[in-house]
Design an enzyme around this catalytic site. Structure first.
Site, PDB file in Angstrom:
ATOM      1  N   ASP A 299       0.856  -1.183   0.000  1.00 52.52           N
ATOM      2  CA  ASP A 299       0.000   0.000   0.000  1.00 52.52           C
ATOM      3  C   ASP A 299       0.893   1.234   0.000  1.00 52.52           C
ATOM      4  OD1 ASP A 299      -2.334   1.599   0.202  1.00 52.52           O
ATOM      5  OD2 ASP A 299      -2.179   1.662   2.381  1.00 52.52           O
ATOM      6  N   HIS A 300       0.353   2.341  -0.460  1.00 54.13           N
ATOM      7  CA  HIS A 300       1.056   3.620  -0.380  1.00 54.13           C
ATOM      8  C   HIS A 300       0.698   4.309   0.936  1.00 54.13           C
ATOM      9  CE1 HIS A 300       1.239   3.624  -5.036  1.00 54.13           C
ATOM     10  NE2 HIS A 300       2.425   3.315  -4.543  1.00 54.13           N
ATOM     11  N   TYR A 473      -5.070   4.620   0.373  1.00 54.42           N
ATOM     12  CA  TYR A 473      -6.157   3.773  -0.145  1.00 54.42           C
ATOM     13  C   TYR A 473      -5.762   3.010  -1.413  1.00 54.42           C
ATOM     14  CZ  TYR A 473      -8.427   7.417   2.693  1.00 54.42           C
ATOM     15  OH  TYR A 473      -8.739   8.318   3.688  1.00 54.42           O
ATOM     16  N   HIS A 474      -4.556   2.423  -1.416  1.00 58.40           N
ATOM     17  CA  HIS A 474      -4.086   1.700  -2.595  1.00 58.40           C
ATOM     18  C   HIS A 474      -3.652   0.269  -2.271  1.00 58.40           C
ATOM     19  CE1 HIS A 474      -2.835   5.822  -4.543  1.00 58.40           C
ATOM     20  NE2 HIS A 474      -4.145   5.634  -4.532  1.00 58.40           N
ATOM     21  N   PRO A 475      -4.428  -0.547  -1.574  1.00 58.94           N
ATOM     22  CA  PRO A 475      -3.990  -1.916  -1.297  1.00 58.94           C
ATOM     23  C   PRO A 475      -3.922  -2.758  -2.574  1.00 58.94           C
ATOM     24  CG  PRO A 475      -6.278  -1.634  -0.651  1.00 58.94           C
ATOM     25  CD  PRO A 475      -5.768  -0.268  -1.013  1.00 58.94           C
TER      26      PRO A 475
END
Length: 542
Positions: A299-300, A473-475
């Protein structure tokens, strides 16, 4: 889609999840009138009006009517905090909740995928699928298309503080870049967003809505997948709950998991596909050994610096009821103004230190500030300079905690567990401060509000990152694509699950490594490419 007669319980393709990838697949696969397609979505219809207003993510995130409302486990890397992980639980999935930002990543991301043995995923091979999806408001060129259903347009909002931020970035040597999805990613400029005439363009609107009139496509909402049906090593259907009844649907050709980086590994594990000892520990019989299911989570992680300013920002425009009314009226009459705001206005892609061959950090600049979106903006003028590491080395996992498919899995991001990530996050904060200290911003900044000037040494900056960081919010990457020689790979280069027939995974979970930027556009590309591969594998036109 006709509603007069009951649909059969057998379909050629069953797609589980109507999100960023699932809506694309439903459209492309149902283009063939000779196949029957079933699309299952655990959430509801995208009828909430806030879904379609660009800034509506303030209302739909953390709302159980549209959001799964996941919560991570306490994470040592971020001071044992738990983070909220919004994921769309509605037609369109997270494309109905996200910040609308259209970023593809770097060419090298995809060349690296191919270099690891994933044939056909190099940049030259995936670029046509980005273009296929796109309806670019600026027109067609070597990097952009205009014939796709996904509208990509320029922002409808400009503010002085954003212009100052761009000028400040240029002042410290970051080049201007008007097309971050073109020849080169490095630079500073305004984001483009997935919007059309002031409305959000989710995959439900772009891809699913025009396909729903087809008689060979069945869409079922409030349909919660419980497990896959296996016959030996062949997946032939799915068990799901719909209208408080358990139902079964069978697939003549394939079941396609498009439930995202959390949902897809959860469904696999609940179906007995995963690491045997883990499955045994939660009371699930192992039907097929795949130790990589749920592993490799990436994730980021963003550090959000907030600066108070003497320059007017959106905080001043939206925090009073009368001004909110005026903003709403402006949007209704003209489809312009603050309600058209994407999650950020300005991007920066740059290096955290000298000597790197490509950007390793990304900024999202917002002309407003808030502790939490649901709590409203701060009662003072401020802007947010958020920075994240593009290619983190830390790896987490998603694992079910029981045999009940309705129980949420445990999410362990393991943020900042890698020493390299700790170094990059410290250097990223320093770059953020260099931009803030450049004259165009320095002359209007009155205070660094978060994290604050008391954090100065590298150790203190790392501590600030642990305290004030948030997910962006980048899983991704929990069903990793890779060759069968990779013990952690879950799918092959054609996204077929290793060792099983009749099952693919098509969503952000298949990314071997996270892309260098926002993940929605790459997820749509993955689904476009997968649809062609599925058609090819079954003898149909691509």
């Amino acid at each position: 889609m006709s509603m007069s007669a009951p649909r059969p319980s057998e379909y050629d393709y069953i797609i589980i999840g109507a999100g960023s990838a699932g809506c694309v697949l439903a459209n492309r696969l149902s283009e063939d009138p000779g196949v029957e397609v079933l699309l299952l979505e655990a959430g509801g219809r995208d009828w909430n009006p806030w879904i379609h207003v660009p800034v509506g993510y303030f209302k739909t995130m953390h709302n159980p009517a549209t959001d799964w409302c996941y919560l991570t486990e306490p994470d040592p890397g971020i001071a044992n905090r738990q983070l909220q992980w919004p994921r769309g639980k509605v037609l369109g999935g997270s494309s109905s909740l996200n910040g609308l930002l259209y970023i593809r990543g770097q060419k090298q991301d995809y060349d690296d995928w191919a270099g690891d043995g994933n044939t056909g995923w190099d940049y030259a091979s995936v670029l046509p699928y980005f273009k296929k999806s796109e309806c670019q408001s600026r027109g067609a060129d070597d990097y952009h298309g205009v014939d796709g259903p996904l509208h990509v347009s320029d922002l409808r909002l400009r503010r002085e503080i954003a212009e100052r931020f761009i000028d400040a970035a240029k002042a410290i040597g970051i080049p201007g870049n008007s097309d971050v999805n073109g020849q080169d990613q490095e630079g500073v400029g305004y984001f483009q967003q997935t919007a059309f005439k002031g409305f959000r363009c989710s995959t439900a609107k772009a891809f699913l809505r025009p396909a729903r009139k087809r008689r060979n496509l069945t869409v079922m909402t409030r349909a919660q997948c419980k497990q896959l049906l296996l016959d030996g090593k062949h997946v032939h259907g799915v068990v799901f709950e719909h209208q408080k009844q358990e139902k079964t649907a069978r697939a003549r050709r394939e079941v396609i998991l498009s439930s995202g980086a959390i949902g897809s590994p959860q469904i696999l594990q609940c179906s007995g596909i995963g690491e045997p000892e883990h499955l045994k520990s939660v009371g699930v019989e192992c039907r097929h050994t795949l130790p990589g299911v749920g592993e490799n989570l990436q994730d980021h992680l963003q550090v959000r610096l907030v600066f108070k300013t003497s320059c007017s920002t959106l905080n001043d425009e939206v925090r009073h009821p009368l001004k909110q009314f005026m903003v709403g009226t402006q949007y209704v009459l003209t489809r312009t103004g603050p309600l058209t705001l994407a999650a950020s206005q300005v991007y920066v892609f740059t290096q955290s230190r000298e000597g790197l061959d490509r950007p390793d950090i990304q900024f999202h600049m917002q002309p407003l500030s808030a502790d939490k979106p649901a709590e409203g903006v701060h009662p003072f003028s401020a802007f947010t300079s958020s920075v994240c590491q593009l290619r983190p080395h830390s790896r987490g996992r998603v694992r079910i905690t029981s045999a009940n498919p309705l129980d949420y899995p445990a999410i362990h991001p393991n943020y900042l567990s890698a020493e390299e990530d700790q170094r990059v996050v410290v250097d990223a904060i320093k770059v953020a401060r260099r931009i803030a200290e450049a004259k165009p911003l320095e002359e209007v900044i009155t205070e660094e509000y978060v994290p604050g000037e008391k954090f100065q040494t590298d150790e203190e900056l790392l501590d600030a990152a642990r305290q004030y960081s948030q997910t962006i919010y980048h899983p991704t990457s929990t069903c990793k694509m890779g060759s069968d020689s990779d013990p952690m790979a879950v799918v092959d280069a054609r996204l077929r699950v290793h060792g099983l027939s009749g099952l693919r995974v098509v969503d952000a979970s298949i990314m071997p490594s996270i892309v260098s930027g926002n993940t929605n556009a790459p997820t749509i590309m993955i689904a476009e490419k997968a649809a062609d591969m599925i058609k090819e594998d079954h003898g149909g036109p691509s």
